[in-house]
Scaffold this motif. Sequence first.
Motif, PDB file in Angstrom:
ATOM      1  N   GLU A   1     -11.316  -3.473  -2.123  1.00 49.93           N
ATOM      2  CA  GLU A   1     -11.218  -4.196  -3.395  1.00 49.93           C
ATOM      3  C   GLU A   1     -11.766  -5.616  -3.311  1.00 49.93           C
ATOM      4  OE1 GLU A   1      -7.806  -2.586  -6.277  1.00 49.93           O
ATOM      5  OE2 GLU A   1      -6.977  -3.292  -4.393  1.00 49.93           O
TER       6      GLU A   1
ATOM      7  N   TYR B   1       4.441  -3.553   4.601  1.00 49.34           N
ATOM      8  CA  TYR B   1       4.063  -4.508   5.652  1.00 49.34           C
ATOM      9  C   TYR B   1       5.160  -4.843   6.662  1.00 49.34           C
ATOM     10  CZ  TYR B   1      -0.269  -5.046   3.122  1.00 49.34           C
ATOM     11  OH  TYR B   1      -1.475  -4.798   2.528  1.00 49.34           O
TER      12      TYR B   1
ATOM     13  N   ARG C   1      -9.209  -0.239  -7.223  1.00 50.68           N
ATOM     14  CA  ARG C   1      -8.707   0.970  -6.576  1.00 50.68           C
ATOM     15  C   ARG C   1      -8.766   2.153  -7.542  1.00 50.68           C
ATOM     16  NH1 ARG C   1      -2.988   0.670  -3.615  1.00 50.68           N
ATOM     17  NH2 ARG C   1      -2.056   1.705  -5.411  1.00 50.68           N
TER      18      ARG C   1
ATOM     19  N   HIS D   1      -0.151  -3.080  -4.808  1.00 50.53           N
ATOM     20  CA  HIS D   1      -0.208  -2.940  -6.258  1.00 50.53           C
ATOM     21  C   HIS D   1       1.219  -2.766  -6.755  1.00 50.53           C
ATOM     22  CE1 HIS D   1      -4.650  -1.877  -6.732  1.00 50.53           C
ATOM     23  NE2 HIS D   1      -4.488  -2.170  -5.465  1.00 50.53           N
TER      24      HIS D   1
ATOM     25  N   GLN E   1      -3.908   1.325 -11.603  1.00 50.79           N
ATOM     26  CA  GLN E   1      -3.157   1.397 -10.358  1.00 50.79           C
ATOM     27  C   GLN E   1      -2.238   0.185 -10.262  1.00 50.79           C
ATOM     28  OE1 GLN E   1      -3.416   3.549  -7.327  1.00 50.79           O
ATOM     29  NE2 GLN E   1      -3.852   4.975  -8.976  1.00 50.79           N
TER      30      GLN E   1
ATOM     31  N   ASN F   1      -2.293  -7.027   0.592  1.00 49.05           N
ATOM     32  CA  ASN F   1      -1.768  -6.983  -0.773  1.00 49.05           C
ATOM     33  C   ASN F   1      -1.166  -5.629  -1.107  1.00 49.05           C
ATOM     34  OD1 ASN F   1      -3.872  -5.239  -1.650  1.00 49.05           O
ATOM     35  ND2 ASN F   1      -5.213  -7.002  -1.990  1.00 49.05           N
TER      36      ASN F   1
ATOM     37  N   LEU G   1       0.289   5.296  -4.349  1.00 53.27           N
ATOM     38  CA  LEU G   1       0.340   5.171  -2.894  1.00 53.27           C
ATOM     39  C   LEU G   1       1.561   4.377  -2.409  1.00 53.27           C
ATOM     40  CD1 LEU G   1      -1.322   6.071  -0.532  1.00 53.27           C
ATOM     41  CD2 LEU G   1      -2.879   4.157  -0.938  1.00 53.27           C
TER      42      LEU G   1
ATOM     43  N   TYR H   1      -8.063   0.491   1.035  1.00 52.02           N
ATOM     44  CA  TYR H   1      -8.399   0.290  -0.385  1.00 52.02           C
ATOM     45  C   TYR H   1      -8.356  -1.199  -0.700  1.00 52.02           C
ATOM     46  CZ  TYR H   1      -8.107   5.283  -1.560  1.00 52.02           C
ATOM     47  OH  TYR H   1      -8.326   6.630  -1.645  1.00 52.02           O
ATOM     48  N   SER H   2      -7.333  -1.840  -0.160  1.00 47.01           N
ATOM     49  CA  SER H   2      -7.173  -3.257  -0.435  1.00 47.01           C
ATOM     50  C   SER H   2      -8.358  -4.053   0.112  1.00 47.01           C
ATOM     51  CB  SER H   2      -5.819  -3.694   0.132  1.00 47.01           C
ATOM     52  OG  SER H   2      -5.876  -4.942   0.715  1.00 47.01           O
TER      53      SER H   2
END
Lengths: 311, 252, 95
Positions: free
Chosen positions: A87, C43, A93, C28, C5, C26, B35, A83-84
């Motif tokens: 984007e 990560y 997203r 969110h 999100q 990245n 997520l 998704y990242s």
Amino acid sequence: MEDEKQLAAFEAKIAAGNKIEPKDWMPEAYRKQLIRMMSQHAHSEIVGMLPEGNWITRAPNLRRKAILLAKVQDEAGHGLYLYSATETLGVDRSELLEQLHTGKAKYSSIFNYPTLTWADIGAIGWLVDGAAIMNQTALARGSYGPYCRAMIRICKEESFHNRQGYEIMMHLAQGTPEQKAMAQDALNRWWWPSIMMLGPSDDQSPNSEQLMRWKVKMESNDAIRQRFIDRTVPQADFIGLSIPDKDLKFDEKTGHYTHGPINWDEFFEVIKGNGPCNAKRLKARNDADKKGRWVRDAALAYAEKKKLKAA
Amino acid sequence: MTTQEAKFQYLLRLGDSNLIIGHRLSEWCGAGPILEEDIALINIALDFVGNATALLGYAATVEGNGRTEDDLAYLRNEREFRNLLITEQPNGDYASTITRQFLYDVYTFYLYEALKSSKDETIAALAVKSHKEVTYHLRHTTEWMYRLGDGTAESHERMQNAINDLWMFTGEMFDMDEVDQILIKEGIAPDLNNIKSQWETHVKRVIAEATLQIPTYNFKQKGSKEGKHSEHLGFLLAEMQSVHRAFPGAKW
Amino acid sequence: MTDTQWPVWEVFVQANPGIPHKHVGNVHAADAEMAIQNARDVYTRRSEGISIWVVPANAISASSPEDQGSFFEPSNDKPYRHPTFYKIPEGVKYL
């Protein structure tokens, strides 16, 4: 005129083996195709958590429970990376998820099949992840920088998925007669869907030429499928399980296996939404999204309050 | 009761609590509010499954009857489980899950801190490792206590309901019986009265900061130390043990 | 309130002591603390790091691909900035 010059420069860059980065000029068709492919890929990762998540609470021992949890968590992580990366092409997203929830976006056909026994967890790791890795190692050599970087990271993490699946199958195949039957049954049910998940055969896949030149697609579906079969059949032989294809033969001349006819009608039905679990998977994703809404809102509201207090 | 028997019981209490709460968290897999949080919850669940494996493994060693950690996890019945009642409570909404987790995290944060100086070297070593993990879990759940408690009107109400519902299961965390007395004397386990005062101070502070209230009722549910559970545990075990029990003696 | 999100935060991870933080992707998150925790969970699942930076994605400014020529090519004709440009007679030490 300007566009033509830019297109030539774009294609030259790809031909030279350079990566396209988010801020670089790119044809609209390239951007659209990538958004479609990458978001489908991302959706597949998070929908893919469901059939396996189905067995986390019933994993047969503590070691398997931990491994399966870690694996399904990786799928969530891979969805996140993808998704990242998507984007970076200028789409949010939330927008992508909206497309998934409304059924507008597709995801891999394979996750619309049910996981009926514990052996299915082995079959998925071995076959489905095996096929996915085949596809992903090809995609990692593609032209779009963020997608490639996500793919490289994903491939690195996925090799454990593939191995743990094979290990499950191996233990079952060498276990009690009931366990072996369970493994064979799982292979019978997952073999053809795994073959199909690599996409329609080349004669039914148009517009491939441009995508290949742009290195959006790196190899034809049939080529990847052939490699998957060639590598997987000996693995099944090794643990004494048989591939459910009576026409499967090794061709000494070509060094490849030839296989029986694929039931493409089934494939297209599943893609259209008529697979055994399409409705269930979509509902699970929608429910999670709806149930999580107040949580997401609360976190934002709290962050706003804190910002005001600090100001 | 011998020290060995007491130690076995004590390890079951620690191991079962981790196993059951880890199992509950794993039920969130694929259903989290976003997520990133799905990933965070599975990380926490993984720590619990890992701890449960180590603690039940040691319990089996202490028992010395040739049972393994898997035998203990998959072949005991409801009345033989020693997990705290709070750990088996259903996930409910996200507010319930976070509150349950927070109340348990504060408890284990101080408990493991004390167990680091246990005279039993294996328990002490496990406590050092677990304490690092729970320090992170607690940081995560504390942040969520604030966010949901002081977020929107809806999240505030959900959190207050969760605290009201779960509070009755916190009292038994500090009950002590013969098992505790024997191990306290041996320097293996801490006096839970000390843990209780640390727990209360900590929980009160966070709940107040989260603009929430401690319930005024003071009855408590108890029984986990004698294997008397809520009705939820039976269903949880039926699911968790189903494959293992359907194939007696099979290797996986 | 529209459903979101949460904002995007870019994540930089230092893999080992003494080396720079490197961009890894990245996450969110609603706030900075959450961004750090999410970055840790996403990560560093396989012990990839010892330190994490997070930056709101919209706080990063970047040069444009069109600037490549004017920004970076002018330094190509300044080989005297590199030590290999200079010939030092053999036998001279510590240079």
